[in-house]
Scaffold this active site. Structure first.
Site: not given
Length: 310
Positions: A115-116
């Site tokens: 995920g970012c």
């Protein structure tokens, strides 16, 4: 024959970015469905089973469905959703995670793209927990601000479409206030923490880029831990990394502010170790592009490893 790549969900934010980066390459072939067939389960299933590598750029439930469609055991999957980031049987797609992670990714059949927000948090925390510098039961806080693109196409349209029925012009928004953000289990698992961190995400009125902070109190660490020891641990961990760079002490001392858009359009992630030694305080900081190292850039990095291992 060239490896056949199918991007399921190529019309989304991450899918479009990945497609644009792959379109000009001559070492692969892209399998594409007509617009009218992109959501057709039968056509998607046929594409997923006829490609060599499937890249899933879908909401979580749709990604789980896509994996269920795959009956061809030769198909390898790179999932950009959060559906499989803590699942058994899936290799975590952060090549810098541990020494042999890139090799594991190159050989794996199922890879979950990070995920970012977790990308930055884990990059800061994992080296320290692995070395015993940061206790695994430390009460970790992760405070991060991203561009609005991190929330997907609907928020992008609300900010950028002049004809949007409900336009948004909010300069700054804090969310995830129930402390149940879906990225938390990923942070906890991959950063080797015993307890879930408190994660406070925000987005600003700019398209992309992240500044992420993890504050540390030296008084809560083992007695021999200093700012220098933290800095040296991170520097050593990433000394041979192509994409993650720990900034020099001179650069850090000369940094008075941070631009979240500084690394936009790249797969780079910069790490800073700020400190106030008189107060025993350390601020670990990561700056990177949420659509680069936090999404499509990481996916391309992982795909290149997968292709090398074909």
């Amino acid at each position: 024959m060239k490896p056949l790549i199918f991007i399921d969900g190529e019309a989304g934010t991450t899918g479009l970015q990945i497609h644009s980066q792959l379109a000009g390459r001559n070492n692969i072939e892209l399998l594409q469905l007509p617009n009218s067939e992109r959501k057709n389960p039968l056509k998607r299933s046929q594409a997923l089973n006829s490609c060599d590598i499937a890249i899933l750029c879908l909401p979580d439930n749709a990604a789980i469905e896509a994996v269920s469609f795959i009956k061809n055991s030769n198909v390898r999957v790179l999932d950009a959703s959060s559906a499989h980031r803590t699942s058994l049987g899936w290799t975590y797609g952060l090549p810098e995670l541990v020494k042999d992670q890139a090799e594991q990714i190159s050989k794996a059949k199922r890879i979950s793209n990070p995920g970012c927000y977790p990308t930055g948090a884990i990059a800061l925390i994992r080296p320290l927990t692995s070395a015993g510098i940061l206790p695994r039961d430390y009460p970790v806080n992760v405070h991060a601000t991203s561009g609005y693109s991190g929330s997907g196409k609907s928020l992008i349209d609300a900010y950028e479409d002049p004809n949007h029925p409900q336009p948004i012009n909010t300069p700054y928004c804090s969310y995830g206030l129930d402390l149940h953000h879906k990225h938390v289990p990923e942070m906890k698992t991959q950063a080797l923490l015993n307890y879930s961190p408190i994660f406070t995400p925000h987005y600003g009125k700019y398209r992309q880029g992240i500044v992420l902070h993890v504050p540390i109190h030296l008084r809560l660490l083992p007695n021999n831990v200093t700012v220098e020891k933290i800095y040296n641990c991170l520097s050593k961990y990433y000394e041979n990394s192509e994409y993650i760079k720990v900034q020099t002490t001179d650069d850090i001392q000369n940094t008075k502010n941070l631009d979240p858009e500084h690394l936009n359009g790249t797969n780079q992630l910069n790490i800073y170790v700020f400190s106030n030694e008189n107060e025993g305080q350390v601020l670990l900081t990561a700056v990177y592009d949420n659509l680069g190292k936090g999404a499509s850039g990481a996916a391309i990095q992982n795909l290149n490893l997968m292709l090398a291992g074909q």
